[in-house]
Design a protein around this motif. Structure first.
Motif, PDB file in Angstrom:
ATOM      1  N   VAL B  37       0.872  -1.171   0.000  1.00 16.04           N
ATOM      2  CA  VAL B  37       0.000   0.000   0.000  1.00 16.04           C
ATOM      3  C   VAL B  37       0.907   1.218   0.000  1.00 16.04           C
ATOM      4  O   VAL B  37       1.929   1.221   0.683  1.00 16.04           O
ATOM      5  CB  VAL B  37      -0.914   0.027   1.245  1.00 16.04           C
ATOM      6  CG1 VAL B  37      -1.775   1.291   1.268  1.00 16.04           C
ATOM      7  CG2 VAL B  37      -1.787  -1.222   1.299  1.00 16.04           C
ATOM      8  N   ARG B  38       0.546   2.254  -0.746  1.00  9.82           N
ATOM      9  CA  ARG B  38       1.390   3.440  -0.773  1.00  9.82           C
ATOM     10  C   ARG B  38       0.594   4.685  -0.391  1.00  9.82           C
ATOM     11  O   ARG B  38      -0.633   4.710  -0.446  1.00  9.82           O
ATOM     12  CB  ARG B  38       2.044   3.627  -2.135  1.00  9.82           C
ATOM     13  CG  ARG B  38       1.106   3.984  -3.276  1.00  9.82           C
ATOM     14  CD  ARG B  38       1.878   4.039  -4.596  1.00  9.82           C
ATOM     15  NE  ARG B  38       1.014   4.378  -5.722  1.00  9.82           N
ATOM     16  CZ  ARG B  38       1.445   4.438  -6.979  1.00  9.82           C
ATOM     17  NH1 ARG B  38       2.718   4.174  -7.273  1.00  9.82           N
ATOM     18  NH2 ARG B  38       0.601   4.753  -7.952  1.00  9.82           N
ATOM     19  N   GLN B  39       1.351   5.709   0.007  1.00  5.74           N
ATOM     20  CA  GLN B  39       0.757   6.967   0.429  1.00  5.74           C
ATOM     21  C   GLN B  39       1.623   8.100  -0.077  1.00  5.74           C
ATOM     22  O   GLN B  39       2.728   8.312   0.422  1.00  5.74           O
ATOM     23  CB  GLN B  39       0.628   7.008   1.945  1.00  5.74           C
ATOM     24  CG  GLN B  39      -0.107   8.205   2.489  1.00  5.74           C
ATOM     25  CD  GLN B  39      -0.397   8.080   3.974  1.00  5.74           C
ATOM     26  OE1 GLN B  39       0.413   7.575   4.748  1.00  5.74           O
ATOM     27  NE2 GLN B  39      -1.566   8.541   4.399  1.00  5.74           N
ATOM     28  N   ALA B  40       1.132   8.821  -1.070  1.00  7.94           N
ATOM     29  CA  ALA B  40       1.842   9.984  -1.573  1.00  7.94           C
ATOM     30  C   ALA B  40       1.873  11.065  -0.497  1.00  7.94           C
ATOM     31  O   ALA B  40       0.990  11.095   0.382  1.00  7.94           O
ATOM     32  CB  ALA B  40       1.168  10.497  -2.846  1.00  7.94           C
ATOM     33  N   PRO B  41       2.843  11.953  -0.544  1.00  6.61           N
ATOM     34  CA  PRO B  41       2.968  12.996   0.490  1.00  6.61           C
ATOM     35  C   PRO B  41       1.680  13.783   0.673  1.00  6.61           C
ATOM     36  O   PRO B  41       1.131  14.332  -0.299  1.00  6.61           O
ATOM     37  CB  PRO B  41       4.097  13.881  -0.037  1.00  6.61           C
ATOM     38  CG  PRO B  41       4.910  12.972  -0.903  1.00  6.61           C
ATOM     39  CD  PRO B  41       3.933  12.029  -1.537  1.00  6.61           C
ATOM     40  N   GLY B  42       1.169  13.792   1.888  1.00  6.28           N
ATOM     41  CA  GLY B  42      -0.042  14.549   2.211  1.00  6.28           C
ATOM     42  C   GLY B  42      -1.330  13.963   1.668  1.00  6.28           C
ATOM     43  O   GLY B  42      -2.386  14.611   1.761  1.00  6.28           O
ATOM     44  N   LYS B  43      -1.269  12.763   1.130  1.00  9.06           N
ATOM     45  CA  LYS B  43      -2.446  12.143   0.511  1.00  9.06           C
ATOM     46  C   LYS B  43      -2.906  10.925   1.298  1.00  9.06           C
ATOM     47  O   LYS B  43      -2.346  10.574   2.335  1.00  9.06           O
ATOM     48  CB  LYS B  43      -2.126  11.745  -0.936  1.00  9.06           C
ATOM     49  CG  LYS B  43      -1.662  12.890  -1.812  1.00  9.06           C
ATOM     50  CD  LYS B  43      -2.723  13.961  -1.955  1.00  9.06           C
ATOM     51  CE  LYS B  43      -2.259  15.042  -2.919  1.00  9.06           C
ATOM     52  NZ  LYS B  43      -3.279  16.141  -3.041  1.00  9.06           N
ATOM     53  N   GLY B  44      -3.936  10.258   0.755  1.00  7.74           N
ATOM     54  CA  GLY B  44      -4.501   9.085   1.411  1.00  7.74           C
ATOM     55  C   GLY B  44      -3.806   7.801   1.008  1.00  7.74           C
ATOM     56  O   GLY B  44      -2.766   7.810   0.348  1.00  7.74           O
ATOM     57  N   THR B  90       6.033   8.639  -6.348  1.00  5.55           N
ATOM     58  CA  THR B  90       6.619   9.120  -5.095  1.00  5.55           C
ATOM     59  C   THR B  90       5.639   8.915  -3.953  1.00  5.55           C
ATOM     60  O   THR B  90       4.506   9.401  -3.991  1.00  5.55           O
ATOM     61  CB  THR B  90       6.987  10.601  -5.213  1.00  5.55           C
ATOM     62  OG1 THR B  90       8.030  10.751  -6.178  1.00  5.55           O
ATOM     63  CG2 THR B  90       7.439  11.165  -3.870  1.00  5.55           C
ATOM     64  N   ALA B  91       6.071   8.186  -2.944  1.00  2.09           N
ATOM     65  CA  ALA B  91       5.178   7.841  -1.833  1.00  2.09           C
ATOM     66  C   ALA B  91       5.942   7.072  -0.768  1.00  2.09           C
ATOM     67  O   ALA B  91       7.062   6.594  -1.008  1.00  2.09           O
ATOM     68  CB  ALA B  91       4.015   6.970  -2.322  1.00  2.09           C
ATOM     69  N   VAL B 113       9.886   6.294  -1.157  1.00  6.82           N
ATOM     70  CA  VAL B 113      10.411   6.304  -2.512  1.00  6.82           C
ATOM     71  C   VAL B 113      10.163   7.685  -3.107  1.00  6.82           C
ATOM     72  O   VAL B 113       9.014   8.154  -3.145  1.00  6.82           O
ATOM     73  CB  VAL B 113       9.731   5.225  -3.383  1.00  6.82           C
ATOM     74  CG1 VAL B 113      10.171   5.345  -4.837  1.00  6.82           C
ATOM     75  CG2 VAL B 113      10.030   3.833  -2.835  1.00  6.82           C
ATOM     76  N   THR B 114      11.227   8.329  -3.557  1.00  4.49           N
ATOM     77  CA  THR B 114      11.123   9.644  -4.176  1.00  4.49           C
ATOM     78  C   THR B 114      11.630   9.546  -5.605  1.00  4.49           C
ATOM     79  O   THR B 114      12.782   9.183  -5.835  1.00  4.49           O
ATOM     80  CB  THR B 114      11.941  10.691  -3.403  1.00  4.49           C
ATOM     81  OG1 THR B 114      11.503  10.723  -2.039  1.00  4.49           O
ATOM     82  CG2 THR B 114      11.774  12.070  -4.014  1.00  4.49           C
ATOM     83  N   VAL B 115      10.752   9.866  -6.543  1.00  6.18           N
ATOM     84  CA  VAL B 115      11.119   9.826  -7.958  1.00  6.18           C
ATOM     85  C   VAL B 115      11.274  11.258  -8.443  1.00  6.18           C
ATOM     86  O   VAL B 115      10.299  12.002  -8.570  1.00  6.18           O
ATOM     87  CB  VAL B 115      10.064   9.083  -8.795  1.00  6.18           C
ATOM     88  CG1 VAL B 115      10.532   8.976 -10.250  1.00  6.18           C
ATOM     89  CG2 VAL B 115       9.800   7.704  -8.211  1.00  6.18           C
ATOM     90  N   SER B 116      12.516  11.627  -8.697  1.00  7.43           N
ATOM     91  CA  SER B 116      12.792  13.009  -9.064  1.00  7.43           C
ATOM     92  C   SER B 116      14.146  13.099  -9.754  1.00  7.43           C
ATOM     93  O   SER B 116      15.054  12.326  -9.439  1.00  7.43           O
ATOM     94  CB  SER B 116      12.784  13.905  -7.822  1.00  7.43           C
ATOM     95  OG  SER B 116      13.166  15.223  -8.144  1.00  7.43           O
TER      96      SER B 116
END
Lengths: 108, 117
Positions: B37-44, B90-91, B113-116
């Motif tokens: 399960v993943r959670q993007a920054p500030g998201k659900g 990214t999450a 994980v940060t994709v940038s």
């Protein structure tokens, strides 16, 4: 796919007050609904499963109710540590395993 | 004690690949359905993938064809191989076990994980 809609998005209450959080499903999920609590920087924690059963170690002030499409998480008397984000989830027989968008419970 | 510990997150350029690991203790990974399960920054929370007890797998549409879930029974570990990574991947990625009650319990602490570029 089943969509879970939580309301309100944000709930502002004071310690000692009663909190009522709602989760509505786009179609019946019978009683297969869970609630999770997430505090900042932490993983979600299971609170309630099968709509109304408290997970191990969860205080009695947390209760869940509902069936079909309408569900409620109630916190009878808020403690300072209860201010967090709450998610509902339906883990059906096949994916995707849907989460609601969350309700942020904040201190008033 | 039943516990999950993720690792493998980091900064990766768009288009790159990364493999996440989830080590279980207190129970056997191959005897349970296991999820990412993943959670993007500030998201659900967004369910990503599941590997069932029998070994079959399922994926969210958003990652299908790019992510592969697997397990190593000798290491009691689950993996998520991610390729063709995008900024929207990214999450924080959590692993979680399907409990006997049809919900996710326990969860790991997550790996970012940060994709940038």
């Amino acid at each position: 796919d089943i969509v879970l809609t939580q309301s309100p998005a944000t709930l502002s209450l004071s310690p000692g007050e009663r909190a009522t959080l709602s989760c509505r499903a786009s179609q019946s999920v019978t009683s297969y609904l869970a609630w999770y609590q997430q505090k900042p920087g932490q993983a979600p924690r299971l609170l309630i499963y099968d709509a109304s059963n408290r997970a191990t170690g969860i205080p009695a002030r947390f209760s869940g109710s509902g069936s079909g499409t309408d569900f409620t998480l109630t916190i009878s008397s808020l403690e300072p540590e209860d201010f967090a984000v709450y998610y509902c989830q339906h883990r059906g027989n096949w994916p995707p395993y849907t989460f609601g968008q969350g309700t942020k419970l904040e201190i008033k | 004690e039943v516990q999950l510990v993720e690792s493998g997150g980091g900064l990766i350029q768009p288009g790159g690949s990364l493999r996440l690991s989830c080590v279980a203790s207190g129970f056997t990974v191959s005897s349970n359905n296991m999820n990412w399960v993943r959670q993007a920054p500030g998201k659900g929370l967004e369910w990503v993938s599941v590997i069932y007890r029998r070994g079959s797998t399922d994926y969210a549409d958003s990652v299908k064809g790019r992510f592969i879930i697997s397990r190593d029974t000798s290491k009691n570990t689950m993996y998520l191989q991610m390729k063709s990574l995008r900024a929207e991947d990214t999450a924080v990625y959590y692993c979680a076990r399907d409990s006997e009650f049809g919900c996710f319990d326990p969860w790991g602490q997550g790996t970012l994980v940060t994709v940038s570029s």
